[in-house]
Design a protein around this motif. Structure first.
Motif, mmCIF file in Angstrom:
data_model
loop_
_atom_site.group_PDB
_atom_site.id
_atom_site.type_symbol
_atom_site.label_atom_id
_atom_site.label_comp_id
_atom_site.label_asym_id
_atom_site.label_seq_id
_atom_site.Cartn_x
_atom_site.Cartn_y
_atom_site.Cartn_z
ATOM 1 N N ASP A 291 0.857 -1.186 0.000
ATOM 2 C CA ASP A 291 0.000 0.000 0.000
ATOM 3 C C ASP A 291 0.893 1.236 0.000
ATOM 4 O O ASP A 291 1.568 1.537 0.986
ATOM 5 C CB ASP A 291 -0.894 -0.029 1.248
ATOM 6 N N CYS A 292 0.878 1.967 -1.115
ATOM 7 C CA CYS A 292 1.768 3.122 -1.290
ATOM 8 C C CYS A 292 1.197 4.412 -0.711
ATOM 9 O O CYS A 292 1.767 5.489 -0.921
ATOM 10 C CB CYS A 292 2.084 3.313 -2.768
ATOM 11 N N GLY A 293 0.086 4.313 0.002
ATOM 12 C CA GLY A 293 -0.451 5.476 0.691
ATOM 13 C C GLY A 293 -0.920 6.565 -0.248
ATOM 14 O O GLY A 293 -1.164 6.354 -1.434
ATOM 15 N N GLY A 294 -1.057 7.775 0.297
ATOM 16 C CA GLY A 294 -1.488 8.926 -0.489
ATOM 17 C C GLY A 294 -0.302 9.711 -1.001
ATOM 18 O O GLY A 294 0.821 9.233 -1.043
ATOM 19 N N GLY A 295 -0.581 10.945 -1.399
ATOM 20 C CA GLY A 295 0.486 11.820 -1.865
ATOM 21 C C GLY A 295 0.385 12.210 -3.320
ATOM 22 O O GLY A 295 1.086 13.124 -3.768
ATOM 23 N N LEU A 296 -0.464 11.523 -4.091
ATOM 24 C CA LEU A 296 -0.672 11.905 -5.489
ATOM 25 C C LEU A 296 -1.208 13.327 -5.513
ATOM 26 O O LEU A 296 -2.270 13.609 -4.977
ATOM 27 C CB LEU A 296 -1.640 10.934 -6.159
ATOM 28 N N GLY A 297 -0.464 14.239 -6.123
ATOM 29 C CA GLY A 297 -0.738 15.661 -5.966
ATOM 30 C C GLY A 297 -1.695 16.253 -6.977
ATOM 31 O O GLY A 297 -2.110 15.617 -7.949
ATOM 32 N N VAL A 298 -2.046 17.514 -6.737
ATOM 33 C CA VAL A 298 -2.924 18.301 -7.594
ATOM 34 C C VAL A 298 -2.179 19.575 -7.994
ATOM 35 O O VAL A 298 -1.574 20.238 -7.137
ATOM 36 C CB VAL A 298 -4.229 18.665 -6.866
ATOM 37 N N ASP A 299 -2.252 19.919 -9.265
ATOM 38 C CA ASP A 299 -1.573 21.118 -9.762
ATOM 39 C C ASP A 299 -2.510 22.315 -9.594
ATOM 40 O O ASP A 299 -3.217 22.710 -10.515
ATOM 41 C CB ASP A 299 -1.199 20.908 -11.232
ATOM 42 N N TYR A 300 -2.499 22.917 -8.408
ATOM 43 C CA TYR A 300 -3.433 23.997 -8.095
ATOM 44 C C TYR A 300 -3.178 25.259 -8.917
ATOM 45 O O TYR A 300 -4.114 26.002 -9.208
ATOM 46 C CB TYR A 300 -3.356 24.356 -6.612
ATOM 47 N N ASP A 301 -1.932 25.529 -9.256
ATOM 48 C CA ASP A 301 -1.660 26.779 -9.973
ATOM 49 C C ASP A 301 -1.354 26.585 -11.455
ATOM 50 O O ASP A 301 -1.149 27.550 -12.189
ATOM 51 C CB ASP A 301 -0.520 27.561 -9.302
ATOM 52 N N GLY A 302 -1.308 25.318 -11.907
ATOM 53 C CA GLY A 302 -1.113 25.054 -13.324
ATOM 54 C C GLY A 302 0.307 25.194 -13.821
ATOM 55 O O GLY A 302 0.552 25.212 -15.029
ATOM 56 N N THR A 303 1.279 25.275 -12.901
ATOM 57 C CA THR A 303 2.666 25.485 -13.330
ATOM 58 C C THR A 303 3.446 24.181 -13.524
ATOM 59 O O THR A 303 4.540 24.204 -14.073
ATOM 60 C CB THR A 303 3.421 26.334 -12.291
ATOM 61 N N ARG A 304 2.888 23.057 -13.069
ATOM 62 C CA ARG A 304 3.604 21.772 -13.099
ATOM 63 C C ARG A 304 5.026 21.936 -12.556
ATOM 64 O O ARG A 304 5.999 21.505 -13.154
ATOM 65 C CB ARG A 304 3.618 21.168 -14.510
ATOM 66 N N SER A 305 5.094 22.532 -11.382
ATOM 67 C CA SER A 305 6.380 22.846 -10.764
ATOM 68 C C SER A 305 6.628 21.941 -9.565
ATOM 69 O O SER A 305 5.723 21.625 -8.803
ATOM 70 C CB SER A 305 6.395 24.312 -10.315
ATOM 71 N N GLU A 306 7.882 21.559 -9.379
ATOM 72 C CA GLU A 306 8.261 20.756 -8.215
ATOM 73 C C GLU A 306 8.725 21.631 -7.054
ATOM 74 O O GLU A 306 9.036 21.127 -5.981
ATOM 75 C CB GLU A 306 9.384 19.786 -8.588
ATOM 76 N N ASP A 307 8.762 22.949 -7.270
ATOM 77 C CA ASP A 307 9.295 23.861 -6.259
ATOM 78 C C ASP A 307 8.217 24.600 -5.486
ATOM 79 O O ASP A 307 8.506 25.536 -4.752
ATOM 80 C CB ASP A 307 10.218 24.889 -6.930
ATOM 81 N N SER A 308 6.975 24.206 -5.655
ATOM 82 C CA SER A 308 5.876 24.906 -5.004
ATOM 83 C C SER A 308 4.957 23.926 -4.303
ATOM 84 O O SER A 308 4.675 22.845 -4.829
ATOM 85 C CB SER A 308 5.074 25.702 -6.053
ATOM 86 N N ASP A 309 4.471 24.309 -3.120
ATOM 87 C CA ASP A 309 3.484 23.492 -2.416
ATOM 88 C C ASP A 309 2.149 23.489 -3.137
ATOM 89 O O ASP A 309 1.260 22.699 -2.808
ATOM 90 C CB ASP A 309 3.274 24.027 -0.993
ATOM 91 N N MET A 310 1.988 24.370 -4.124
ATOM 92 C CA MET A 310 0.722 24.499 -4.844
ATOM 93 C C MET A 310 0.713 23.728 -6.161
ATOM 94 O O MET A 310 -0.225 23.849 -6.941
ATOM 95 C CB MET A 310 0.425 25.983 -5.150
ATOM 96 N N SER A 311 1.746 22.947 -6.420
ATOM 97 C CA SER A 311 1.827 22.287 -7.717
ATOM 98 C C SER A 311 2.601 20.980 -7.603
ATOM 99 O O SER A 311 3.272 20.718 -6.603
ATOM 100 C CB SER A 311 2.532 23.211 -8.726
ATOM 101 N N VAL A 312 2.465 20.135 -8.620
ATOM 102 C CA VAL A 312 3.283 18.932 -8.755
ATOM 103 C C VAL A 312 3.722 18.822 -10.212
ATOM 104 O O VAL A 312 3.055 19.331 -11.112
ATOM 105 C CB VAL A 312 2.521 17.652 -8.335
ATOM 106 N N ALA A 313 4.826 18.132 -10.436
ATOM 107 C CA ALA A 313 5.440 18.122 -11.769
ATOM 108 C C ALA A 313 5.099 16.858 -12.559
ATOM 109 O O ALA A 313 5.922 16.354 -13.323
ATOM 110 C CB ALA A 313 6.962 18.277 -11.634
ATOM 111 N N TYR A 314 3.890 16.333 -12.391
ATOM 112 C CA TYR A 314 3.526 15.093 -13.077
ATOM 113 C C TYR A 314 2.008 14.955 -13.090
ATOM 114 O O TYR A 314 1.286 15.719 -12.427
ATOM 115 C CB TYR A 314 4.147 13.889 -12.362
ATOM 116 N N GLY A 315 1.533 13.948 -13.828
ATOM 117 C CA GLY A 315 0.112 13.624 -13.863
ATOM 118 C C GLY A 315 -0.122 12.194 -13.424
ATOM 119 O O GLY A 315 0.797 11.508 -12.944
ATOM 120 N N LEU A 316 -1.342 11.693 -13.629
ATOM 121 C CA LEU A 316 -1.703 10.346 -13.176
ATOM 122 C C LEU A 316 -0.840 9.272 -13.813
ATOM 123 O O LEU A 316 -0.391 8.339 -13.136
ATOM 124 C CB LEU A 316 -3.175 10.071 -13.493
#
Length: 613
Positions: A291-316
């Protein structure tokens, strides 16, 4: 063709594939994601207007309101499972994927029941972290495909464990995940007492860490789970009791909003090594699930950035691919059969399916500062003067004296420089444009608690007039008696939100808060006894942009909210006011007002916004 100003709000990035601006300049929802045809888009303004229309069957709704689009939930679940199916096929993985939804993300009845119903064909299950959540999950999973996981996380007492064993006795696939070594003794005791054999898992405290706010509970200093050596001790204890066959699952979670797939790969690899050690060296050959738990992120600001708590640099698809690849590689290396893969993705499943609709009440220009006479150049000069005082001397006794007092100078002058810098930044903005405070029918504490609590930013956009250029720089002010009840930070590091001038001739003006379907309803407070919003459930018909408002429920009334504070509303409120008002001979008037006040939402109603100056 009409101009589309959706790009001002970056909607093409954070809104993909569910939100867009239609030909009428209205926000619309693409309930089938990228497969949605133009004629299937649901116009949000039309939804609001239909929801607000009254008939004999229900009460008139009040703002604020949440619009739910359950078709989007279905699409998110299908998309997650499609991503894992593709990765399993691409990497020739030797087992299957079984997801679960963490009830903590949104415990609302409709949401949890929809998750189970839409996930039936995927054997989609639920995760519970408390006794109330466990009871919700037990009832909802009676409608799930047999074998769907009921993952029991969180700290546990005897009552929690007994409930989980009761779920197993009912035929539900309940798995008790140990967070601490002591919980094993509780499981053994309750299993013997109830005569129910458990299935257990262990939560691993991995060394892999992620950066940012959401990584604070990752790594060896994390709040949850056991380090690898302690996990092996649990297996040894079970083996000595001839109960090692109880152990079926290894669980880990390195934090919400995992920023990169490199983090995903490292964590899955580390956990896979522990899993393989349990199977090969500890003799836990009946292990079945990672069980790999949670953590799959949401790109809240649309930047696909790894340097912001508001974004992630990947999709499903990228996420699923890294999980499958990592687990396959490590299991093949150790010669261990590939386990069933499970994830507890909640934020990424629930965020897109609902939006908060805020009603604008009025707009007033931001007042000028008391020292407004200071020019931009004078502020620059004051900052330069203070900065020069922070330079320590570099020679002799003066150097020693300077260094010993340097911290004092930083404390004294540094804070003043910071304040002047903020004032200068504000001055540069206000010299170009006046900032308006838009007063919204909103409690930040009730509807957007993550904004207030952890500075979570949500994309916001007007519901209509998006074929018209927004010319007003705005901040949003709520109606609570609290200075924190203000939204003045927005995605893309913006201090203002572009909006349109209020004009009563054009009707009501609404702002939508998007990607807000995870956690906000759960974490909401009752500041000033403003409660939750009205709830509207919207289902698409599949053609011509038509939709059905399946449910439209008024939010908590004043009577209900007062009751949560342990008042007996009839005894402590109504009868006391009535007795006093009758004595003053004003009950005929007061009684009607009290009755209306108790049975409506506490937010403002029938408020007519004045035109902007």
């Amino acid at each position: 063709m009409a101009k589309n100003y959706g790009d001002v709000y970056n909607i093409e990035d954070w809104g993909e594939p569910y939100f867009a601006v239609n030909k009428d300049g209205h926000l619309c929802v693409r309930i089938y994601g990228s497969e949605t045809l133009p004629e299937q888009e649901i116009d949000v303004l039309s939804v609001i207007e239909q929801a607000m229309s009254t008939d004999d069957k229900r009460e008139k709704l009040q703002f604020p309101m949440i619009l739910r689009f359950p078709d989007v939930l279905r699409h998110r679940i299908d998309s997650l499972h499609a991503a894992f199916s593709k990765a399993i096929k691409d990497y020739q993985y030797g087992s299957v994927y079984r997801g679960v939804f963490p009830v903590k993300v949104n415990q609302n009845k409709a949401v949890v029941q929809d998750m189970v119903r839409f996930g039936y064909d995927h054997s989609y299950g639920l995760e519970a972290g408390s006794k109330p959540e466990l009871l919700i999950a037990m009832s909802c999973l009676t409608k799930a495909k047999p074998g769907a996981y009921l993952v029991c996380n969180g700290y546990k007492d005897s009552a929690y464990v007994a409930l989980a064993l009761a779920a197993r006795a009912m035929g539900l696939n309940a798995i008790i995940v140990l967070e601490m070594e002591e919980e094993l003794d509780i499981v053994i005791e309750q299993s013997s007492k109830l005569g129910v054999e458990p299935v257990i898992g262990v939560r691993a405290k991995l060394l892999t860490k992620i950066d940012g706010h959401f990584g604070s509970t990752s790594g060896k200093h994390g709040k949850f789970g056991l380090l690898a050596e302690k996990i092996y001790e649990v297996a040894t204890k079970l083996k000595a009791l001839n109960k090692l066959h109880w152990l079926k699952l290894l669980h880990f979670h390195i934090g919400s909003m995992i920023p990169t797939t490199d983090n995903v790969f490292k964590a899955a690899s580390e956990a896979s090594d522990i899993y393989c050690t349990l199977v090969k060296e500890c003799g836990a050959e009946t292990m079945t699930t990672l069980d790999c738990g949670g953590g799959l992120g949401v790109d809240y600001d649309g930047t696909r950035s790894e340097d912001s708590d508001m974004s992630v640099a990947y999709g499903l698809e990228e996420y699923a691919s890294k999980v499958v690849q990592a687990v396959r590689d490590r299991c093949d290396y150790h010669g261990v059969p590939h386990p069933v893969l499970c994830t507890e993705s909640g934020r990424a499943m629930a965020s897109h399916h609902s939006m908060i609709i805020l009603e604008a009440l009025s707009a007033t220009p931001e007042p000028k500062d008391d020292d407004e006479e200071a020019t931009t150049e004078q502020l620059h000069e004051r900052i330069r003067d203070l900065s020069s005082k922070l330079q320590p001397s570099k020679t002799g006794t003066a150097a020693h004296m300077s260094m010993s007092s340097h911290a004092v100078h930083i404390k004294k002058h540094g804070i003043e420089i910071y304040k002047l810098g903020k004032k200068l930044s504000k001055r540069v903005i206000t010299e170009a444009d006046t900032i308006y405070n838009f007063h919204m029918n909103l409690s930040v504490f009730s509807l957007m608690p993550d904004y207030w609590g952890i500075q979570q930013l949500f994309p916001m956009i007007p519901v209509s007039r998006l074929d018209e250029k927004p010319t007003v720089k705005a901040t949003l002010v709520d109606i609570t008696c609290d200075s924190d009840g203000k939204v003045n930070k927005f995605i893309r590091d913006a201090d203002t939100l572009p909006l349109h001038p209020l004009d009563p001739k054009l009707g009501s003006y609404y702002v939508a808060v998007l990607l807000s379907g995870a956690y906000q309803e759960v974490l909401s407070s009752k500041h000033n006894l403003f409660g939750g919003p009205s709830l509207v459930r919207v289902v698409g018909t599949g053609h011509s942009g038509t939709f059905s408002v399946e449910a439209a429920l008024l939010g908590p009334t004043t009577e209900e909210l007062i009751g949560t504070m342990r008042y007996d509303v009839q005894h402590d409120i109504s009868s006391v006011i009535e007795e006093w008002a009758r004595e003053k001979k004003v009950w005929e008037m007061v009684g009607k007002l009290v009755e209306n006040g108790l049975h409506t939402m506490p937010y403002l109603a029938d408020y007519k916004p004045p035109p902007m100056a």
